[in-house]
Design a protein around this motif. Structure first.
Motif, mmCIF file in Angstrom:
data_model
loop_
_atom_site.group_PDB
_atom_site.id
_atom_site.type_symbol
_atom_site.label_atom_id
_atom_site.label_comp_id
_atom_site.label_asym_id
_atom_site.label_seq_id
_atom_site.Cartn_x
_atom_site.Cartn_y
_atom_site.Cartn_z
ATOM 1 N N GLN A 78 0.802 -1.423 0.011
ATOM 2 C CA GLN A 78 0.009 -0.038 -0.126
ATOM 3 C C GLN A 78 1.016 1.159 -0.076
ATOM 4 O O GLN A 78 0.415 2.334 -0.776
ATOM 5 N N GLU A 79 1.926 1.326 0.728
ATOM 6 C CA GLU A 79 2.795 2.443 0.820
ATOM 7 C C GLU A 79 3.529 2.659 -0.488
ATOM 8 O O GLU A 79 3.672 3.866 -1.010
ATOM 9 N N GLY A 80 3.805 1.484 -1.035
ATOM 10 C CA GLY A 80 4.536 1.671 -2.388
ATOM 11 C C GLY A 80 3.751 2.112 -3.473
ATOM 12 O O GLY A 80 4.412 2.774 -4.524
ATOM 13 N N ASP A 81 2.507 2.155 -3.512
ATOM 14 C CA ASP A 81 1.484 2.516 -4.371
ATOM 15 C C ASP A 81 1.246 3.937 -4.491
ATOM 16 O O ASP A 81 0.850 4.791 -5.241
ATOM 17 N N GLN A 82 1.287 4.651 -2.989
ATOM 18 C CA GLN A 82 0.989 6.084 -3.074
ATOM 19 C C GLN A 82 2.233 6.855 -3.972
ATOM 20 O O GLN A 82 3.348 6.793 -3.876
ATOM 21 N N GLN A 83 1.541 8.078 -4.400
ATOM 22 C CA GLN A 83 2.243 8.964 -5.158
ATOM 23 C C GLN A 83 2.451 10.422 -4.606
ATOM 24 O O GLN A 83 1.248 10.827 -3.836
ATOM 25 N N LEU A 84 3.268 11.281 -4.939
ATOM 26 C CA LEU A 84 3.278 12.713 -4.446
ATOM 27 C C LEU A 84 2.317 13.396 -5.484
ATOM 28 O O LEU A 84 2.515 13.206 -6.548
ATOM 29 N N ASN A 85 1.514 14.238 -4.924
ATOM 30 C CA ASN A 85 0.795 15.027 -5.874
ATOM 31 C C ASN A 85 1.350 16.385 -6.110
ATOM 32 O O ASN A 85 0.919 16.833 -7.096
ATOM 33 N N ASP A 86 2.313 16.876 -5.615
ATOM 34 C CA ASP A 86 2.950 18.122 -5.905
ATOM 35 C C ASP A 86 4.156 17.621 -6.983
ATOM 36 O O ASP A 86 5.221 17.173 -6.602
ATOM 37 N N PRO A 87 4.255 18.125 -8.191
ATOM 38 C CA PRO A 87 5.044 18.145 -9.216
ATOM 39 C C PRO A 87 6.376 18.753 -8.915
ATOM 40 O O PRO A 87 7.415 18.383 -9.109
ATOM 41 N N ASP A 88 6.373 19.915 -8.152
ATOM 42 C CA ASP A 88 7.497 20.497 -7.718
ATOM 43 C C ASP A 88 8.042 20.358 -6.577
ATOM 44 O O ASP A 88 9.175 20.943 -6.230
ATOM 45 N N PHE A 89 7.783 19.136 -5.979
ATOM 46 C CA PHE A 89 8.335 18.866 -4.467
ATOM 47 C C PHE A 89 9.936 18.774 -4.627
ATOM 48 O O PHE A 89 10.222 19.123 -3.858
ATOM 49 N N ASP A 90 10.542 18.009 -5.915
ATOM 50 C CA ASP A 90 11.979 17.759 -5.741
ATOM 51 C C ASP A 90 12.640 19.371 -5.871
ATOM 52 O O ASP A 90 13.634 19.572 -5.237
ATOM 53 N N GLU A 91 11.860 20.117 -6.761
ATOM 54 C CA GLU A 91 12.639 21.543 -6.816
ATOM 55 C C GLU A 91 12.623 22.433 -5.485
ATOM 56 O O GLU A 91 13.608 22.936 -5.104
ATOM 57 N N LYS A 92 11.533 22.150 -4.808
ATOM 58 C CA LYS A 92 11.289 23.053 -3.544
ATOM 59 C C LYS A 92 12.375 22.401 -2.260
ATOM 60 O O LYS A 92 12.961 23.142 -1.879
ATOM 61 N N ILE A 93 12.539 20.900 -2.581
ATOM 62 C CA ILE A 93 13.538 20.562 -1.496
ATOM 63 C C ILE A 93 14.751 20.949 -1.931
ATOM 64 O O ILE A 93 15.706 21.506 -0.967
ATOM 65 N N MET A 94 15.340 20.793 -2.943
ATOM 66 C CA MET A 94 16.746 21.272 -3.463
ATOM 67 C C MET A 94 16.897 22.547 -3.300
ATOM 68 O O MET A 94 18.061 23.056 -2.951
ATOM 69 N N SER A 95 15.924 23.620 -3.620
ATOM 70 C CA SER A 95 16.088 25.110 -3.349
ATOM 71 C C SER A 95 16.301 25.450 -2.008
ATOM 72 O O SER A 95 17.146 26.099 -1.627
ATOM 73 N N SER A 96 15.454 24.646 -1.107
ATOM 74 C CA SER A 96 15.713 24.799 0.365
ATOM 75 C C SER A 96 17.205 24.585 0.796
ATOM 76 O O SER A 96 17.499 24.975 1.698
ATOM 77 N N LEU A 97 17.664 23.266 0.275
ATOM 78 C CA LEU A 97 18.701 22.916 0.668
ATOM 79 C C LEU A 97 19.648 23.867 0.224
ATOM 80 O O LEU A 97 20.849 24.163 1.209
ATOM 81 N N LYS A 98 19.625 24.404 -0.983
ATOM 82 C CA LYS A 98 20.816 25.322 -1.568
ATOM 83 C C LYS A 98 20.481 26.766 -0.585
ATOM 84 O O LYS A 98 21.752 27.352 -0.274
ATOM 85 N N GLU A 99 19.464 27.172 -0.148
ATOM 86 C CA GLU A 99 19.516 28.408 0.592
ATOM 87 C C GLU A 99 19.878 28.306 2.036
ATOM 88 O O GLU A 99 19.715 29.126 2.538
ATOM 89 N N GLY A 100 19.821 27.078 2.600
ATOM 90 C CA GLY A 100 20.084 26.838 3.977
ATOM 91 C C GLY A 100 18.796 27.018 4.721
ATOM 92 O O GLY A 100 18.938 27.661 5.783
#
Length: 187
Positions: free
Chosen positions: A51-73
């Motif tokens: 069941q957990e493997g079938d779940q998907q993220l609904n936000d297509p920009d999730f990866d970009e948001k994470i990476m930008s917050s990592l770069k900005e600290g």
């Protein structure tokens, strides 16, 4: 797939050595409903994993948001509210301990050292009496060590015997050489 193969796959799975195909086979087996009683507890585990493997993220920009917050600290700091309290309490306890130690060591309320005897001759005689008592007790305690000194002198007298023992060992080694010579000459 038979139970023996499933058992081997489970061993590999819990060792972290299965491939994705093998993990899918395990999920299918536990989803089939034909699970022996000894593995019933794993049935709900594999159901949850599926069941957990079938779940998907609904936000297509999730990866970009994470990476930008990592770069900005802009990472949120996790704070443990208990830890500052512990540090504060340890500081208070250490301060109290230091104050008590200083008070005990340098008691400001006690009187200074006073002479116990007014007459110096009386003080001298009393000190001499105490030192003679300590000396007598010390001599009484060391009197029992006389047999130890006798033993030590006996050991020093045995040193020539040790040299004799060394000579005997050399003679024994020569007899071994003679035996080897006899063996060589007899052959």
């Amino acid at each position: 797939m038979n139970l023996h193969e499933i058992e081997k796959l489970l061993e590999k799975y819990f060792e972290g050595e299965t491939s994705l195909l093998e993990e899918n086979q395990l999920r299918e087996f536990f989803a089939s409903g034909n699970v022996p009683d000894r593995w019933k507890n794993l049935e709900s585990y594999f159901s949850y994993i599926s069941q957990e493997g079938d779940q998907q993220l609904n936000d297509p920009d999730f990866d970009e948001k994470i990476m930008s917050s990592l770069k900005e600290g802009k990472l949120a700091r996790l704070t443990d509210l208990r830890r500052p309290w512990i540090y504060w309490m340890a500081g208070v306890a250490a301060s109290i301990l230091i104050l008590v130690a200083v008070f005990v060591k340098f008691d400001p309320f006690s009187k200074g050292i006073e002479d116990t005897y007014k007459d110096p001759q009386t003080a001298y005689l009393e000190a001499r009496k105490i030192l003679l008592y300590v000396s007598a007790k010390f001599n009484q305690g060391t009197r029992n060590l006389e047999p130890v000194t006798a033993l030590e002198t006996g050991l020093t007298e045995l040193k020539p015997v040790a040299a004799f023992n060394k000579a005997v060992n050399e003679v024994n080694r020569l007899s071994e050489v003679e035996k080897v010579e006899k063996m060589i000459t007899n052959n």
